[in-house]
Design an enzyme around this catalytic site. Sequence first.
Site, mmCIF file in Angstrom:
data_model
loop_
_atom_site.group_PDB
_atom_site.id
_atom_site.type_symbol
_atom_site.label_atom_id
_atom_site.label_comp_id
_atom_site.label_asym_id
_atom_site.label_seq_id
_atom_site.Cartn_x
_atom_site.Cartn_y
_atom_site.Cartn_z
ATOM 1 N N ASP A 243 -18.806 8.359 -51.255
ATOM 2 C CA ASP A 243 -19.659 7.380 -51.959
ATOM 3 C C ASP A 243 -18.932 6.713 -53.115
ATOM 4 O O ASP A 243 -19.328 5.640 -53.571
ATOM 5 C CB ASP A 243 -20.929 8.057 -52.464
ATOM 6 C CG ASP A 243 -21.771 8.502 -51.296
ATOM 7 O OD1 ASP A 243 -21.533 9.606 -50.781
ATOM 8 O OD2 ASP A 243 -22.635 7.712 -50.864
ATOM 9 N N LYS A 254 -21.566 13.432 -50.456
ATOM 10 C CA LYS A 254 -22.830 14.157 -50.352
ATOM 11 C C LYS A 254 -22.691 15.609 -50.816
ATOM 12 O O LYS A 254 -21.689 16.268 -50.527
ATOM 13 C CB LYS A 254 -23.293 14.079 -48.885
ATOM 14 C CG LYS A 254 -24.595 14.764 -48.552
ATOM 15 C CD LYS A 254 -25.748 14.322 -49.433
ATOM 16 C CE LYS A 254 -26.002 12.839 -49.443
ATOM 17 N NZ LYS A 254 -26.937 12.405 -50.508
#
Length: 369
Positions: A243, A254
């Site tokens: 991310d 995650k």
Amino acid sequence: MKVNGTPYRSLWWDADKGALQIIDQRWLPHEFRIQQVDTLEDYATAIVEMRVRGAPLIGATAAYGMALAMAQDASDANLDRAWDFLHETRPTAINLKWALDRCRAALRPVAESDRAATALTLAHEIADEDVEINRRIGQHGLEIIRKIAAAKPAGEPVRILTHCNAGWLATVDFGTATSPMYQAHDAGIPLHVWVDETRPRNQGALTSWELGSHGISHTYIVDNAGGHLMQHGQVDLVIVGTDRTTRRGDVCNKIGTYLKALAAKDNGVPFYVALPSPTIDWTVTDGVAEIPIEERNATETTHIQGIGPDGKFASVRVSPEGTPGGNPAFDVTPNRLVTGLITERGVCEATPEGLAALFPDMAGATAAE
Ligand code: MRU
């Protein structure tokens, strides 16, 4: 990629309706629902509620949100308002800010009368670029898989562990971590993918749905199984998405990714991260200290969502009533645990030098810019 034989992207522009269409991922893998996004509030809700999710897809969605905002009111003030409004939806994936910044910088010099059309063209460009980036990540990742396959007895599958969903649903198409898997499978290399369920949102179910649709052998495992499988020689490599990755190669992904990286290091299993360049935050060095980690609603932890034997969606509480839930959605894997970063320009070490060598045109960006 295909759903029941029909090719889809995870979002697309319907020119007749003049509106964006998304796959509402909250219902997958059980139901395939398409939603039209009509208002800026709808865009924000789609991101906050994870109807669209995954760093690259969040970025592309936000770009279409900017196009809608410009169609409604192309003033400078509204450009800034839309940037702020969309930016506050989710804090961790840097692709959101990357896309919003790119749109605002491109639109500012454009005459107000042309901004709506320019913004829509730019959103299409961002979406198409994402697809091409992921295709190239797949090509570079394929070479890693090919080498591992060549070192195994003929016909034995390369066993890959992945966490979360860094698949086509998390991007505009192909996925990042899954793109090498799709290309390897299409090249005839036998694969088996260990898919972490990825509590609490169970994005592993999305990955399993994707892999199953493409005919790739896979097993859905609980998040805690990865270390055991590695100790018993059942994992040849790990590939995950990201991310936000810092300029020195610390990888935010995650929640639970860090534990997989630790287990991989302890067991000598290569740990690769599929990294599109818009996910690099060149303004950040130390990921643990500097990346904001989204804390999501505790009910995602205390409850499990799924489909009951009656075929209806249900939410079931698993914790004692009143027990508080904690829900940090991401963690940071320090660069020392990362074997390599698979980018659209090739594979590099997770170091400042490795990233700067592949992206000399971007590595100069700093927080002040
Ligand atoms: O909370 P989510 O589902 O948006 O998180 C997604 C992930 O962590 C993905 O692994 C990451 O965005 C990479 S997607 C190509």
